[in-house]
Motif scaffolding. Structure first.
Motif, PDB file in Angstrom:
ATOM      1  N   UNK A 252      28.185 107.736  50.768  1.00 47.69           N
ATOM      2  CA  UNK A 252      27.019 107.016  50.245  1.00 47.69           C
ATOM      3  C   UNK A 252      27.054 107.009  48.716  1.00 47.69           C
ATOM      4  N   UNK A 253      27.351 108.154  48.133  1.00 47.37           N
ATOM      5  CA  UNK A 253      27.452 108.256  46.676  1.00 47.37           C
ATOM      6  C   UNK A 253      28.469 107.253  46.140  1.00 47.37           C
ATOM      7  N   UNK A 254      29.670 107.250  46.736  1.00 50.61           N
ATOM      8  CA  UNK A 254      30.727 106.367  46.256  1.00 50.61           C
ATOM      9  C   UNK A 254      30.398 104.902  46.541  1.00 50.61           C
ATOM     10  N   UNK A 255      29.764 104.617  47.653  1.00 57.19           N
ATOM     11  CA  UNK A 255      29.378 103.246  47.969  1.00 57.19           C
ATOM     12  C   UNK A 255      28.319 102.733  46.985  1.00 57.19           C
ATOM     13  N   UNK A 256      27.375 103.588  46.617  1.00 54.99           N
ATOM     14  CA  UNK A 256      26.356 103.187  45.636  1.00 54.99           C
ATOM     15  C   UNK A 256      26.987 102.947  44.265  1.00 54.99           C
ATOM     16  N   UNK A 257      27.921 103.819  43.873  1.00 57.45           N
ATOM     17  CA  UNK A 257      28.629 103.586  42.608  1.00 57.45           C
ATOM     18  C   UNK A 257      29.411 102.272  42.666  1.00 57.45           C
ATOM     19  N   UNK A 258      30.016 101.991  43.812  1.00 56.09           N
ATOM     20  CA  UNK A 258      30.733 100.733  43.982  1.00 56.09           C
ATOM     21  C   UNK A 258      29.794  99.550  43.771  1.00 56.09           C
ATOM     22  N   UNK A 259      28.594  99.641  44.326  1.00 57.05           N
ATOM     23  CA  UNK A 259      27.609  98.564  44.166  1.00 57.05           C
ATOM     24  C   UNK A 259      27.214  98.384  42.701  1.00 57.05           C
ATOM     25  N   UNK A 260      27.021  99.488  41.997  1.00 52.69           N
ATOM     26  CA  UNK A 260      26.671  99.408  40.571  1.00 52.69           C
ATOM     27  C   UNK A 260      27.795  98.726  39.796  1.00 52.69           C
ATOM     28  N   UNK A 261      29.031  99.168  40.030  1.00 52.34           N
ATOM     29  CA  UNK A 261      30.159  98.576  39.314  1.00 52.34           C
ATOM     30  C   UNK A 261      30.393  97.123  39.719  1.00 52.34           C
ATOM     31  N   UNK A 262      30.164  96.800  40.982  1.00 54.19           N
ATOM     32  CA  UNK A 262      30.295  95.410  41.419  1.00 54.19           C
ATOM     33  C   UNK A 262      29.259  94.529  40.722  1.00 54.19           C
TER      34      UNK A 262
END
Length: 144
Positions: free
Chosen positions: A8-18
């Motif tokens: 979840x942490x990495x997926x949320x960071x992915x969303x921020x960077x996307x």
């Protein structure tokens, strides 16, 4: 952080960077061909990831990977490249606030493809959420 929730942490960071990708790209492609802009982005990613992999000691000889692994990573790379070219072209002519959500139709497609090809079985609640994402994309696209 437990492995069961680390994604979840990495997926949320992915969303921020996307999200930042869309904003930075929209600003950056002004006055330049979108395909050339994609090339610049790709070169930056290549060097950044190469440095990261090298510095963290994660480099392995790619020739030691199985044929299946290499084949699917190559296919994934080709799909990524095609996605980026299409995304940058859409950003060049469309509004970032509309292009990015429509691009997220990939959420729906991933769920369908994972069901068909990976035998993943989302719960009924997950399918409802996936359908809502799809409906949201339709609403955004129709109100352009």
């Amino acid at each position: 952080m437990m492995n069961t929730t680390a994604w979840i942490f990495w997926a949320l960071l992915s969303a921020v960077f996307a999200a930042l990708t869309a904003i930075f790209a929209k600003i950056g492609i002004q006055g330049v061909d979108s395909d050339f802009a994609t090339l610049i982005r790709t070169v930056v990613i290549l060097f950044a990831l190469a440095a990261f992999v090298w510095m963290t000691g994660k480099w392995v000889n790619p020739l030691t990977l199985s044929g299946k692994t290499l084949s699917f990573l190559i296919l994934s790379g080709l799909a990524t490249g095609a996605s980026w070219v299409c995304y940058f072209r859409a950003l060049k002519i469309g509004e970032a606030s509309k292009v990015a959500p429509v691009d997220k139709l990939s959420v729906v497609l991933v769920a369908i493809f994972a069901f068909v090809f990976l035998a993943e079985r989302p719960s009924p609640g997950a399918w409802l959420g996936i359908a809502m994402v799809g409906a949201g994309v339709v609403v955004i696209a129709l109100n352009s």
